[in-house]
Design a protein around this motif. Structure first.
Motif, PDB file in Angstrom:
ATOM      1  N   GLY A 148     -33.293 -79.916 -21.879  1.00 14.11           N
ATOM      2  CA  GLY A 148     -33.511 -80.070 -20.447  1.00 14.11           C
ATOM      3  C   GLY A 148     -32.832 -81.286 -19.854  1.00 14.11           C
ATOM      4  N   THR A 149     -33.147 -81.556 -18.600  1.00 12.52           N
ATOM      5  CA  THR A 149     -32.628 -82.742 -17.922  1.00 12.52           C
ATOM      6  C   THR A 149     -33.180 -83.989 -18.609  1.00 12.52           C
ATOM      7  OG1 THR A 149     -32.572 -81.531 -15.847  1.00 12.52           O
ATOM      8  CG2 THR A 149     -32.492 -83.939 -15.713  1.00 12.52           C
ATOM      9  N   PRO A 150     -32.328 -84.933 -18.987  1.00 10.97           N
ATOM     10  CA  PRO A 150     -32.821 -86.112 -19.719  1.00 10.97           C
ATOM     11  C   PRO A 150     -33.792 -86.939 -18.885  1.00 10.97           C
ATOM     12  CG  PRO A 150     -30.518 -86.395 -19.090  1.00 10.97           C
ATOM     13  CD  PRO A 150     -30.868 -84.980 -18.784  1.00 10.97           C
ATOM     14  N   GLU A 151     -34.813 -87.435 -19.548  1.00 11.76           N
ATOM     15  CA  GLU A 151     -35.777 -88.319 -18.899  1.00 11.76           C
ATOM     16  C   GLU A 151     -35.257 -89.753 -18.916  1.00 11.76           C
ATOM     17  OE1 GLU A 151     -39.249 -87.612 -21.222  1.00 11.76           O
ATOM     18  OE2 GLU A 151     -39.319 -85.465 -20.722  1.00 11.76           O
ATOM     19  N   PRO A 152     -35.624 -90.575 -17.933  1.00 14.42           N
ATOM     20  CA  PRO A 152     -35.073 -91.937 -17.833  1.00 14.42           C
ATOM     21  C   PRO A 152     -35.291 -92.777 -19.092  1.00 14.42           C
ATOM     22  CG  PRO A 152     -36.204 -91.349 -15.813  1.00 14.42           C
ATOM     23  CD  PRO A 152     -36.487 -90.246 -16.783  1.00 14.42           C
ATOM     24  N   ASP A 153     -36.436 -92.617 -19.746  1.00 16.93           N
ATOM     25  CA  ASP A 153     -36.746 -93.438 -20.914  1.00 16.93           C
ATOM     26  C   ASP A 153     -36.503 -92.703 -22.233  1.00 16.93           C
ATOM     27  OD1 ASP A 153     -38.714 -91.579 -20.571  1.00 16.93           O
ATOM     28  OD2 ASP A 153     -40.381 -92.946 -21.002  1.00 16.93           O
ATOM     29  N   GLN A 154     -35.735 -91.622 -22.195  1.00 17.98           N
ATOM     30  CA  GLN A 154     -35.508 -90.815 -23.403  1.00 17.98           C
ATOM     31  C   GLN A 154     -34.494 -91.502 -24.315  1.00 17.98           C
ATOM     32  OE1 GLN A 154     -35.005 -86.615 -22.579  1.00 17.98           O
ATOM     33  NE2 GLN A 154     -33.842 -86.278 -24.467  1.00 17.98           N
ATOM     34  N   ARG A 155     -34.939 -91.940 -25.489  1.00 25.27           N
ATOM     35  CA  ARG A 155     -34.074 -92.693 -26.404  1.00 25.27           C
ATOM     36  C   ARG A 155     -33.155 -91.781 -27.206  1.00 25.27           C
ATOM     37  NH1 ARG A 155     -36.392 -94.854 -30.417  1.00 25.27           N
ATOM     38  NH2 ARG A 155     -34.728 -96.382 -30.794  1.00 25.27           N
TER      39      ARG A 155
END
Length: 331
Positions: A148-155
């Motif tokens: 999906g669309t990457p989350e802001p804090d996705q490492r």
């Protein structure tokens, strides 16, 4: 317009290996089948993950999906399915993200919850055979996050895969995946091609539990089922003995390589009942008989799409069955 004329048709293939032939020939047959389905207007061509089975050549499912997609033009190609307990979600996201980049808007990711293997094979897959499948919802959520669309804090991100939004389907032969697919608002496919007993119950559960999502506004159920169409009813039932022999040998613990059709099967009443239970959803016959059988099946199930399994021995008979079925669907 009849129900059959309104219902999209797709194909499920396990790349069956004929006795006395090799994997290369089985894979060539799969490509020929996919090309015929593509030319005839079928919607999807899916391949299934199985391991340590001598009659099935689709174990490296993602690799074979790429090969088939590269030899077809329009048809959607996907997995029916990838057995998620066997894999790290990140790896599946990377594989299908790569496929989606190579073949845009043509890739489907069907997921199964069962490992699809015995304990020894699971150990060979580096999976703990006692781990169970209770973590399937967490694995599914992780996989969908990577697609999906990457989350802001996705490492950790899947590259390729992230932001590809490859369509995800849940597959099953019982109520578990039906309920989960409904709760998540995902499309659901039921495996009536080998386990039809709980079909109606699972479809009702899926529709009852369905919650609209960003993927679907309303339920979408596909049913896998055996279908053989031939120029005569007698010949169709003769061809069906190949599938019957395969399930019979599976119950006997013998090789499941594809065998030529036979005039008569040597089985006990108990064995016959077991095989008929596996193949209980099969529709086999000439054009008129199959039309009537599929109309009744669609009336009973309300399926949005049918995924056809045509397990016959000779390539030309498989192709002919697809042709005849496409003619029926066109009306």
């Amino acid at each position: 317009m009849s129900l059959l004329e309104q219902t999209p048709l797709s194909v499920l293939d396990l790349a069956p290996i004929r006795q006395g032939e090799n994997v290369s020939e089985a894979l060539a047959d799969s490509v020929a089948l996919a090309q015929k389905a593509d030319a005839l207007g079928y919607r999807r061509f899916w391949l299934a993950e199985h391991h340590n089975i001598d009659g099935i050549a689709s174990a490296a499912t993602s690799v074979l999906i790429s090969h088939v997609a590269g030899h077809t033009r329009r048809i959607r190609v996907g997995s029916g399915g990838i057995m998620l307990p066997n894999h790290a979600p990140l790896v599946i996201a990377e594989q299908f993200g790569t496929l989606a980049a190579l073949y845009p808007d043509r890739i489907d990711l069907g997921l199964g919850r069962a490992p699809g293997a015995d304990g020894a094979t699971m150990r060979a897959l580096r999976r703990d055979p006692f781990a169970g499948v209770d973590d399937f919802p967490e694995r599914l959520a992780e996989l969908r996050r990577y697609l999906g669309t990457p989350e802001p804090d996705q490492r950790i991100r899947a590259v390729p895969g992230q932001d590809s939004h490859v369509p995800v389907w849940l597959l099953g032969s019982s109520g578990y995946s039906a309920r989960l697919a409904g709760q998540l608002g995902l499309p659901f496919a039921f495996a009536a091609q080998f386990a039809p007993a709980h079909l109606l119950e699972a479809l009702a559960l899926y529709r009852r539990e369905f919650r609209p999502s960003e993927v679907l506004d309303e339920p979408y159920a596909m049913v896998g089922m055996p279908v053989i169409v031939a120029d005569s009813d007698a010949y169709a039932h003769y061809l069906n003995t190949t599938a019957q022999q395969k399930f019979l040998n599976l119950h006997r613990g013998r090789s499941t390589q594809s065998l030529p059709p036979v005039e008569q099967l040597d089985w006990t009443p108990r064995e016959r009942a077991a095989v008929m239970q596996n193949l209980g959803a099969a529709v086999v016959g000439d054009a008129d008989g199959v039309r009537d059988g599929l109309e009744a099946f669609l009336q009973q199930t309300g399926a949005n799409e049918l995924m056809i399994v045509t397990d016959v021995h000779a390539r030309e008979d498989r192709l002919r069955s697809l042709e005849l079925l496409a003619e029926l669907q066109r009306g």
